[in-house]
Design an enzyme around this catalytic site. Structure first.
Site, short mmCIF file in Angstrom:
data_model
loop_
_atom_site.label_atom_id
_atom_site.label_comp_id
_atom_site.label_asym_id
_atom_site.label_seq_id
_atom_site.Cartn_x
_atom_site.Cartn_y
_atom_site.Cartn_z
N GLU A 21 -3.28 7.55 -4.33
CA GLU A 21 -3.95 7.35 -5.65
C GLU A 21 -5.28 7.90 -5.99
O GLU A 21 -5.90 8.28 -5.38
CB GLU A 21 -4.07 5.84 -5.48
CG GLU A 21 -2.80 4.86 -5.44
CD GLU A 21 -2.84 3.66 -5.15
OE1 GLU A 21 -4.08 2.98 -5.36
OE2 GLU A 21 -1.96 2.67 -4.67
N ARG A 73 0.87 -1.26 -0.08
CA ARG A 73 0.06 0.07 0.24
C ARG A 73 0.86 1.27 0.15
O ARG A 73 2.06 1.09 0.54
CB ARG A 73 -0.84 -0.02 1.28
CG ARG A 73 -1.95 -1.01 1.23
CD ARG A 73 -2.98 -0.51 0.17
NE ARG A 73 -4.32 -1.38 0.22
CZ ARG A 73 -4.53 -2.50 -0.47
NH1 ARG A 73 -3.48 -2.67 -1.55
NH2 ARG A 73 -5.41 -3.32 -0.56
N HIS A 101 -1.34 0.77 -9.75
CA HIS A 101 -1.86 -0.34 -8.79
C HIS A 101 -2.72 -1.42 -9.53
O HIS A 101 -3.86 -1.46 -9.44
CB HIS A 101 -3.02 0.49 -7.86
CG HIS A 101 -3.47 -0.32 -6.39
ND1 HIS A 101 -3.91 0.07 -5.41
CD2 HIS A 101 -3.56 -1.77 -6.39
CE1 HIS A 101 -3.95 -0.70 -4.55
NE2 HIS A 101 -3.86 -1.88 -5.10
#
Ligand code: NAP
Ligand code: 8YV
Length: 319
Positions: free
Chosen positions: A259, A230, A277
């Site tokens: 993000e 993460r 991602h």
């Protein structure tokens, strides 16, 4: 038909399995999901969400009859599990089915960094190969010392996929595991010995900025940082500074602190490989994840049980 409040995107295959049994309400189609929940939330027993979107804390109070949150993804740091436990809401996720894919993504980034894929590609695309000649030598990915931060399901899959490169594998986690790799109680000491550090812990407060300026300094000017966990695990500001000062060699990043925003400084650096991602984002793996996320909902509707509850569910509601 029971309602599922769907947060974020789901695949057509998930839709076609769910539509015969449930009424799907898509948060993305609502002008104000919160206003909709204020009027209709008491009639919603199910939420389907994902690792990016999770569920806003405010929604819990608007969903008094919520029974299950099915997370389409393994990481559930965007879901407040304590609030779910308090309200007797089950939370499920999709462990195991994405391990191999995320491990492939980690290797893709790691190999790209060692072999300077971006810079080599730019040399061809820019015409420099023809104009200026051969490119500088890169570094081998073989026989390296690789530190893995997090030796869970995916950490072990990464270690397994690295085997053909004959690395010496180290790992750091809070607990020593029964694996044939050298355990480091100190992340900094491990970073000091490793050529590359691969992050694959969960997100959330307990791992926030585990990789800070000190860890990057320990990795050193030749060191490589890979993050497929993460964005919150790595102090992005410290990472940018280390790269700008040549205190770190290269980075391969699938996840970011904010993000989909990726700082321009990272986007401009040739020694940084960036992907959006997509650790688990293949047709095959998303299908398996979608099936498991759907199976949890279908099973719960059929008999009240679930297949893959998050570990905290075993703890039960706080006393
Ligand atoms: P897992 O099996 O639960 O493994 C997690 C590992 O992290 C364990 O070794 C755990 O060991 C360690 N860990 C947890 N908290 C820690 C801490 N504070 N300090 C050091 N180590 C810690 O989980 P998994 O299935 O491998 O998935 C890991 C994570 O990968 C997910 O939660 C998600 O955030 C991320 N992920 C990303 C993508 C992507 O698309 N990029 C895809 C899937 C998953 P200890 O408990 O002993 O510390
Ligand atoms: C996905 C992930 O990006 O599983 C996770 O924790 O980060 C990824 O697999 C996402 O959750 C899928 O919607």
């Amino acid at each position: 038909m029971p309602k599922i409040f769907v947060i974020g995107g789901i695949t057509d295959s998930m839709k076609s399995r769910l539509e015969p049994e449930f009424q799907l309400v898509y948060a993305d189609d609502l002008e104000s999901p919160k206003s909709w929940l204020e009027k209709n939330g008491d009639g919603v027993p199910y939420v389907l969400t994902n690792g990016h979107d999770g569920i806003e804390d405010d929604y819990f109070a608007l969903l008094p009859n919520l029974k299950l949150i099915s997370n389409y993804g393994v990481g559930y740091d965007a879901i407040n599990v304590d609030m779910a436990l308090e309200q007797n809401v089950l939370v499920t996720h999709t462990p195991g089915v994405l391990d191999a894919e995320v491990a492939t993504t980690a290797l893709l980034l790691l190999l790209s960094c060692f072999r300077e894929l971006r810079a080599n590609e730019n040399h061809v695309r820019s015409g420099d190969w023809e104009a200026k000649g051969n490119f500088r030598l890169s570094r081998s990915a073989d026989n390296r010392k690789i530190g893995i931060l997090g030796m869970g399901r995916i950490g072990r899959a990464i270690a397994g996929k690295l085997a053909p490169f004959q690395p010496e594998i180290f790992y750091h986690a809070r607990n020593k595991r029964n694996v044939p790799y050298r355990y480091f109680e100190s992340l900094e000491a491990m970073a000091g010995e490793a050529d590359a550090l691969i992050c694959i812990t969960p997100g959330g407060e307990s791992t926030r900025h585990l990789v800070n300026a000190d860890i990057l300094k320990a990795l050193g000017p030749e060191g490589i940082l890979i993050n497929v966990s993460r964005g919150s695990v790595v102090d992005e500001k410290a990472l940018i500074e280390a790269l700008q000062n040549n205190a770190l060699g290269a980075a391969g990043l699938d996840v970011f602190e904010n993000e989909p925003h990726v700082p321009e400084a990272l986007r401009l650096m040739e020694n940084v490989v960036l992907v959006p991602h997509v650790g688990s984002a293949t047709v095959e793996t998303r299908r398996a994840m979608g099936d498991l996320a759907v199976d949890n909902l279908v099973r719960h509707f059929a008999d009240g049980s679930v297949i893959s509850a998050v570990p905290e569910m075993a703890r039960g509601k706080p006393a």
